[in-house]
Design an enzyme around this catalytic site. Sequence first.
Site, PDB file in Angstrom:
ATOM      1  N   ASN A   1     144.905 -14.749  -0.341  1.00  0.00           N
ATOM      2  CA  ASN A   1     144.338 -15.231   0.924  1.00  0.00           C
ATOM      3  C   ASN A   1     142.829 -15.016   0.997  1.00  0.00           C
ATOM      4  OD1 ASN A   1     146.857 -16.066   1.656  1.00  0.00           O
ATOM      5  ND2 ASN A   1     147.285 -14.384   3.061  1.00  0.00           N
TER       6      ASN A   1
ATOM      7  N   ASP B   1     153.141 -23.963   3.142  1.00  0.00           N
ATOM      8  CA  ASP B   1     154.442 -23.356   3.408  1.00  0.00           C
ATOM      9  C   ASP B   1     155.200 -24.024   4.543  1.00  0.00           C
ATOM     10  OD1 ASP B   1     154.875 -21.361   1.654  1.00  0.00           O
ATOM     11  OD2 ASP B   1     153.662 -19.901   2.739  1.00  0.00           O
TER      12      ASP B   1
ATOM     13  N   MET C   1     155.112 -13.569  14.682  1.00  0.00           N
ATOM     14  CA  MET C   1     154.011 -14.527  14.526  1.00  0.00           C
ATOM     15  C   MET C   1     154.423 -15.899  14.002  1.00  0.00           C
ATOM     16  SD  MET C   1     151.143 -11.824  13.235  1.00  0.00           S
ATOM     17  CE  MET C   1     149.798 -12.963  12.966  1.00  0.00           C
TER      18      MET C   1
END
Length: 435
Positions: free
Chosen positions: A24, A122, A342
């Site tokens: 990331n 994703d 989340m």
Amino acid sequence: MTGAFEIRGGKQLHGEITPQGAKNEALQILCAVLLTDEEVRIKNIPDIQDVNRLIEILGDFGVKVTKNGSGDYSFKANEINFDYIKSPEFKKDGAKLRGSIMILGPMLARFGEAYMPTPGGDKIGRRRLDTHFQGFVELGAEFHYDENDYFYTLKAKELRGKFILLEEASVTGTANIVMAAVLAKGETKIYNAACEPYLQQLCKMLNRMGAKISGIGSNLLTIEGVNHLGGTEHTMLPDMVEIGSWIGLAAMTKSAITIKNVNYDELGVIPNTFRKLGITLERSGEDIFVPAQEHYKIQKFIDGSILTISDAPWPGFTPDLLSIILVVATQAKGTLLVHQKMFESRLFFVDKLIDMGAQIILCDPHRATVVGLNHESPLRGTSMVSPDIRAGNALLIAALSAEGKSTIHNIEQIDRGYENIDGRLKALGANIVRI
């Protein structure tokens, strides 16, 4: 590369494993090379599909890419090819990769225009991109979305700093707005900014390039716009999701494993969250040693109620490791509630664990209760499909602890996020074959 892993589990592992560079972080850092016409050298880049694809897209843009060695590249963006960005090829290439959204900020800042196909990535529920575009509009960009072509266009004669309150502390959204603001006129303040270590890394790198960003590590970033950024060198942090995964792997397989070069101070609550599951881990310098443990017992809250582990924006617990926590809890002693706040639909892989004999109640798309088996009845090997990168790794760990043979299909989802994972696990003694 489609394929499957065949795993014969139930073996104790031992040895050392080194985490790769952070995926990331790489996606943000690589986009930042577009902010300067000078050379930027980046080290510890993971050799994984998502990152390699972004490097290819940069090359197609006209960025000069030089490979200096393993995970070590130099980039020079002094001749950008704008025809490519408006071409059908880019619409196809860019759409395959969610991380490519972060080229928008740098392009807008340096060239006054930016284009982007709707990104992929994703399947873990809706990830809104509104935060990014609202930020650009507040800085003075005009935004257009072509619904027939699924194509975003941003144009700005001039970006001007302003106070921006983000609706959500989006990491990629914050990164994108920061990269746009460093070359804007005047001062930008971003409140409710994400403060992940990877975003701090980006801000520190931009400051070395000549940006003026203060408040790094907090949720209020102040950016004084500058006219020009120069080159720099940057070394990426190790991937904290991998580090957490290997802690979980050691516990599940009752193995003694040393995880090398973890940059411990940047791991936040991750080590202590695993300790709450009863896992012993010791810090030695920048390494973590997990001793072989026959059993580990989940702590309760002080009042005796069942432990809950939930995700939250940094410095809370990262959502990317909740699937690992869930798998590890299946063999702990005690009960755990995992609350995935989340993202929706990230817990659906628990069906596979239930097939393997795990005691899990899926309460709803966000919550699962795990009743630990205390290593008394091991998981059973089975055949399964990896739904997304992080669940794929969690299933891999489950398979390595399970008795008998497991097959994991759709492993390109795992390859997208983890470099040479089968090779590194074999070095620990795992019985894993790529078929």
